[in-house]
Scaffold this motif. Structure first.
Motif, PDB file in Angstrom:
ATOM      1  N   GLU A   1       0.792  -1.224   0.000  1.00  0.00           N
ATOM      2  CA  GLU A   1       0.000   0.000   0.000  1.00  0.00           C
ATOM      3  C   GLU A   1       0.829   1.281   0.000  1.00  0.00           C
ATOM      4  OE1 GLU A   1      -0.559  -2.341   2.437  1.00  0.00           O
ATOM      5  OE2 GLU A   1      -2.330  -3.306   1.605  1.00  0.00           O
TER       6      GLU A   1
ATOM      7  N   HIS B   1      -0.683  -2.461  -5.108  1.00  0.00           N
ATOM      8  CA  HIS B   1      -0.948  -1.068  -4.701  1.00  0.00           C
ATOM      9  C   HIS B   1      -2.384  -0.710  -5.054  1.00  0.00           C
ATOM     10  CE1 HIS B   1      -0.791   3.314  -4.514  1.00  0.00           C
ATOM     11  NE2 HIS B   1       0.160   3.113  -3.604  1.00  0.00           N
ATOM     12  N   PRO B   2      -3.123  -0.071  -4.130  1.00  0.00           N
ATOM     13  CA  PRO B   2      -4.539   0.205  -4.364  1.00  0.00           C
ATOM     14  C   PRO B   2      -4.830   1.184  -5.507  1.00  0.00           C
ATOM     15  CG  PRO B   2      -3.834   1.144  -2.263  1.00  0.00           C
ATOM     16  CD  PRO B   2      -2.689   0.337  -2.790  1.00  0.00           C
TER      17      PRO B   2
END
Length: 109
Positions: free
Chosen positions: A30, A69-70
């Motif tokens: 993240e 990764h968002p």
């Protein structure tokens, strides 16, 4: 929220990837930090729309995989920031203001 133009004072350099400084915090997948010095990209807000790669006349950026990764699973990495000519096109086209170019930091590479 845009990249912090004072990241060198507000963050600590925690790593280096492909010869490019990485400023923390970093806690994958993240939190990826800010990559670069002269040309800095905030990986935590980069959407990877590719405008900076397309518009850069000297090919400063390359795609970097950031699985999990968002925001996106690839990021525009300033792999060749030493080639930057300070035209600011990347800064102008970034839709989320994830890029900061500061000519005064070029001598720190």
């Amino acid at each position: 929220m845009a990249i912090d133009p004072n990241f060198e004072r507000n963050r600590e350099q925690v790593d280096e990837e492909d010869g490019v400084a990485v400023w923390g915090p970093v806690d994958p997948p993240e939190t990826r930090g800010i990559h670069g010095i002269h040309v800095a990209v905030d990986f935590d807000i980069c959407l990877a729309d590719g405008a900076c790669l397309e518009d850069c006349p000297v090919d400063v950026f390359e795609w970097m995989d950031t699985p999990g990764h968002p925001e996106s699973e690839i990021k525009a990495h300033p792999t060749h920031e030493d080639q930057c000519i300070d035209c600011m096109l990347c800064v102008d086209v970034c839709p989320v203001d994830a890029i900061d170019v500061d000519p005064s930091r070029a001598n720190r590479l």
